[in-house]
Design a protein around this motif. Structure first.
Motif, PDB file in Angstrom:
ATOM      1  N   GLY A 193       0.832  -1.197   0.000  1.00  0.00           N
ATOM      2  CA  GLY A 193       0.000   0.000   0.000  1.00  0.00           C
ATOM      3  C   GLY A 193       0.871   1.253   0.000  1.00  0.00           C
ATOM      4  N   SER A 194       2.032   1.147   0.642  1.00  0.00           N
ATOM      5  CA  SER A 194       2.908   2.315   0.772  1.00  0.00           C
ATOM      6  C   SER A 194       3.459   2.778  -0.573  1.00  0.00           C
ATOM      7  N   GLY A 195       3.843   1.823  -1.425  1.00  0.00           N
ATOM      8  CA  GLY A 195       4.347   2.181  -2.757  1.00  0.00           C
ATOM      9  C   GLY A 195       3.218   2.585  -3.693  1.00  0.00           C
ATOM     10  N   THR A 196       2.082   1.898  -3.568  1.00  0.00           N
ATOM     11  CA  THR A 196       0.924   2.212  -4.411  1.00  0.00           C
ATOM     12  C   THR A 196       0.439   3.635  -4.135  1.00  0.00           C
ATOM     13  N   ALA A 197       0.337   3.978  -2.850  1.00  0.00           N
ATOM     14  CA  ALA A 197      -0.104   5.333  -2.483  1.00  0.00           C
ATOM     15  C   ALA A 197       0.904   6.381  -2.954  1.00  0.00           C
ATOM     16  N   LEU A 198       2.174   6.022  -2.933  1.00  0.00           N
ATOM     17  CA  LEU A 198       3.213   6.952  -3.416  1.00  0.00           C
ATOM     18  C   LEU A 198       2.971   7.296  -4.886  1.00  0.00           C
ATOM     19  N   ILE A 199       2.687   6.276  -5.698  1.00  0.00           N
ATOM     20  CA  ILE A 199       2.443   6.523  -7.127  1.00  0.00           C
ATOM     21  C   ILE A 199       1.160   7.337  -7.326  1.00  0.00           C
ATOM     22  N   ILE A 200       0.123   7.020  -6.559  1.00  0.00           N
ATOM     23  CA  ILE A 200      -1.132   7.770  -6.683  1.00  0.00           C
ATOM     24  C   ILE A 200      -0.910   9.242  -6.319  1.00  0.00           C
ATOM     25  N   GLU A 201      -0.145   9.485  -5.253  1.00  0.00           N
ATOM     26  CA  GLU A 201       0.128  10.865  -4.832  1.00  0.00           C
ATOM     27  C   GLU A 201       0.980  11.612  -5.865  1.00  0.00           C
ATOM     28  N   LEU A 202       1.936  10.906  -6.473  1.00  0.00           N
ATOM     29  CA  LEU A 202       2.733  11.563  -7.524  1.00  0.00           C
ATOM     30  C   LEU A 202       1.874  11.850  -8.758  1.00  0.00           C
ATOM     31  N   ALA A 203       0.923  10.960  -9.030  1.00  0.00           N
ATOM     32  CA  ALA A 203      -0.001  11.211 -10.144  1.00  0.00           C
ATOM     33  C   ALA A 203      -0.822  12.471  -9.860  1.00  0.00           C
ATOM     34  N   ARG A 204      -1.221  12.622  -8.612  1.00  0.00           N
ATOM     35  CA  ARG A 204      -1.984  13.827  -8.236  1.00  0.00           C
ATOM     36  C   ARG A 204      -1.165  15.096  -8.498  1.00  0.00           C
ATOM     37  N   VAL A 205       0.058  15.107  -8.018  1.00  0.00           N
ATOM     38  CA  VAL A 205       0.873  16.325  -8.135  1.00  0.00           C
ATOM     39  C   VAL A 205       1.236  16.607  -9.600  1.00  0.00           C
ATOM     40  N   LEU A 206       1.661  15.579 -10.311  1.00  0.00           N
ATOM     41  CA  LEU A 206       2.197  15.803 -11.658  1.00  0.00           C
ATOM     42  C   LEU A 206       1.115  16.026 -12.714  1.00  0.00           C
ATOM     43  N   ASN A 207      -0.124  15.601 -12.402  1.00  0.00           N
ATOM     44  CA  ASN A 207      -1.215  15.829 -13.363  1.00  0.00           C
ATOM     45  C   ASN A 207      -2.034  17.068 -13.031  1.00  0.00           C
ATOM     46  N   SER A 208      -1.560  17.844 -12.084  1.00  0.00           N
ATOM     47  CA  SER A 208      -2.226  19.105 -11.772  1.00  0.00           C
ATOM     48  C   SER A 208      -2.254  19.972 -13.041  1.00  0.00           C
ATOM     49  N   PRO A 209      -3.370  20.699 -13.294  1.00  0.00           N
ATOM     50  CA  PRO A 209      -3.507  21.450 -14.553  1.00  0.00           C
ATOM     51  C   PRO A 209      -2.402  22.466 -14.795  1.00  0.00           C
ATOM     52  N   ASP A 210      -1.734  22.919 -13.754  1.00  0.00           N
ATOM     53  CA  ASP A 210      -0.698  23.946 -13.955  1.00  0.00           C
ATOM     54  C   ASP A 210       0.706  23.346 -14.135  1.00  0.00           C
ATOM     55  N   VAL A 211       0.794  22.020 -14.265  1.00  0.00           N
ATOM     56  CA  VAL A 211       2.109  21.386 -14.430  1.00  0.00           C
ATOM     57  C   VAL A 211       2.292  20.920 -15.873  1.00  0.00           C
ATOM     58  N   ARG A 212       3.434  21.290 -16.430  1.00  0.00           N
ATOM     59  CA  ARG A 212       3.779  20.864 -17.785  1.00  0.00           C
ATOM     60  C   ARG A 212       5.098  20.104 -17.704  1.00  0.00           C
ATOM     61  N   THR A 213       5.209  18.988 -18.417  1.00  0.00           N
ATOM     62  CA  THR A 213       6.494  18.293 -18.522  1.00  0.00           C
ATOM     63  C   THR A 213       6.852  18.152 -19.994  1.00  0.00           C
ATOM     64  N   GLU A 214       8.151  18.188 -20.273  1.00  0.00           N
ATOM     65  CA  GLU A 214       8.591  18.011 -21.664  1.00  0.00           C
ATOM     66  C   GLU A 214       8.380  16.567 -22.103  1.00  0.00           C
ATOM     67  N   ARG A 215       8.789  15.631 -21.219  1.00  0.00           N
ATOM     68  CA  ARG A 215       8.666  14.204 -21.538  1.00  0.00           C
ATOM     69  C   ARG A 215       7.442  13.610 -20.854  1.00  0.00           C
ATOM     70  N   SER A 216       7.063  12.416 -21.282  1.00  0.00           N
ATOM     71  CA  SER A 216       5.904  11.735 -20.710  1.00  0.00           C
ATOM     72  C   SER A 216       6.287  10.961 -19.440  1.00  0.00           C
ATOM     73  N   ILE A 217       5.286  10.730 -18.610  1.00  0.00           N
ATOM     74  CA  ILE A 217       5.460   9.942 -17.386  1.00  0.00           C
ATOM     75  C   ILE A 217       4.309   8.935 -17.314  1.00  0.00           C
ATOM     76  N   ARG A 218       4.641   7.666 -17.144  1.00  0.00           N
ATOM     77  CA  ARG A 218       3.595   6.647 -16.971  1.00  0.00           C
ATOM     78  C   ARG A 218       3.536   6.206 -15.523  1.00  0.00           C
ATOM     79  N   PHE A 219       2.308   6.175 -14.981  1.00  0.00           N
ATOM     80  CA  PHE A 219       2.063   5.755 -13.602  1.00  0.00           C
ATOM     81  C   PHE A 219       1.449   4.359 -13.669  1.00  0.00           C
TER      82      PHE A 219
END
Ligand code: ZN
Length: 404
Positions: A193-219
């Protein structure tokens, strides 16, 4: 023109040699710092708690399938709406080859001999026995025992992922992942659960509408890790050959961007140190607890994976709030293994898998006690620091910026 193409190719192949300019120092409006600041302990804990609703999430059960639906709902709610599922079939080997030793109780104290552990590691000092609990009666909580009671059935399996598409390099990506299945008749909180929640939380932060990345990220949230990495293996088998293909041609869409790196997270909460001579462990997180980033020295991409691992350590030094990171070279028994000969692959854990977890440093590993109530804020904070580490590293590697 020719040299420009050359630089781009080299940077594409060895992205670590060409980090974005802002990786060199921390500015007041450093986007990495802003993003890391959007993680917090209470949100991370709440996501782990949400996962406990599905008991141990054992693969091939209704509770496992319900957990996948829940995870997909979380990803979508955070703006990672392009979720997809890998489908595969899992048929377990005959029962006799599945028998696991029961957890014994007596520790072993070293007397100078070399004891080898998995992944090429060497065991040191006091080692406590490890094993998998398969006995329902070992779970004293009747409600949880009932929740975990449906046995795994052979057959079709699914696992979910979603992707943040890079603004200028949609054809290249980092995969960040964790396994969401568990065993042991508890709540599979630390594992995983600890690693799964980590990925979910990173998905939350990185998919925020004000965040842009040059490269893609897969969760990606793998299933069937506990049976032998079957979910991650299915992904590699089905998708490795699709890398970098624009489909349909001319669309600008890349269903499987080229893999630049793969980062697996598995057990990130508990670092209480070595077992004592009597086999017990310190009840407290040790003050010198660290996040362990491992690569595998025998992998085809070992050198690049080593550089990636040290990049994570650097990211930790710059951005993590409480606990440091250490690098090891014996990555093993985790979903990054099927990737390690195809792409630089590392794992992030609470301890080294071979010489520490394998030596009984976690009394909750695959046990009925792997429950939310077993961990303190100091434990959860180690997981948060692992999240900060990966977020800081991946934000830099993918060229994250905040839209004005
Ligand atoms: Zn695990």
């Amino acid at each position: 023109m020719r040299s420009k193409i050359f630089v781009r190719v080299v940077c594409g192949l060895i992205v670590l040699l060409c980090p974005p300019a802002f990786a060199q120092g921390i500015l007041a409006d450093d986007p990495v710092r802003v993003l890391v600041g959007r993680l917090d302990l209470e949100r991370y804990k709440a996501t782990i708690k949400g996962l406990t609703e599905f008991g141990d999430r054992r693969q091939g059960t209704d509770r496992n399938r319900a957990a996948i639906d829940w995870i997909e709902g979380r990803l979508k709610s955070f703006g990672c709406t392009n979720t997809e599922r890998i489908k595969y079939v899992y048929n377990p080997p005959p029962p006799q080859s599945q028998t696991q030793p029961a957890r014994a109780s007596s520790p072993v104290i070293a007397s100078g001999e070399i004891r080898t552990g998995s992944g090429g590691s060497r065991m040191r000092g006091i080692t406590a026995p490890t094993g998998v609990n398969n006995n329902p009666e070992a779970q004293p909580d009747v409600k949880l025992r009932e929740l975990n009671s449906q046995p795994s059935a052979p057959g079709p399996r699914e696992e979910v992922y979603c992707t943040k598409i890079g603004a200028t390099r949609p054809d290249e990506m980092y995969i960040i992942s964790a396994h969401m299945d568990g065993i042991g008749w508890g709540e599979a909180v630390d594992d995983n659960g600890s690693g799964t929640a980590l990925i979910i939380e990173l998905a939350r932060v990185l998919n925020s509408p004000d965040v842009r990345t040059e490269r893609s990220i897969r969760f990606a949230l793998w299933n069937n890790e506990e049976t032998g990495l079957h979910g991650a293996r299915a992904y590699v088998a089905q998708r490795a050959a699709l890398q970098g293909i624009e489909d349909p041609p001319g669309s600008g869409r890349y269903p499987e961007p080229k893999w630049l790196g793969m980062v697996q997270h598995d057990m990130v909460l508990f670092d209480h140190g070595m077992p004592r001579a009597g086999g017990t462990l310190s009840p407290e997180q040790r003050p010198e607890a660290d996040v362990n980033v491992e690569f595998q020295s025998t992998a085809k991409f070992a050198d690049q994976a080593m550089r990636l691992a040290f990049f994570f350590r650097d990211a930790n030094e710059k951005y993590a709030t409480d606990y440091p990171a250490a690098v090891g070279h014996h990555m093993t028994n985790t979903d990054s293994t099927p990737f390690m000969d195809l792409v630089p692959a590392i794992s992030v854990r609470e301890n080294e898998r071979g010489m520490q977890i394998g030596a009984g440093w976690s009394p909750h590993w695959h046990q009925p006690t792997d429950r939310y109530s077993a961990y303190s804020d100091k434990d959860f904070r180690l997981g948060l620091n692992a999240a900060q580490t990966t977020l800081a590293a991946i934000a830099q590697l993918t060229g994250a910026a905040l839209k004005k």
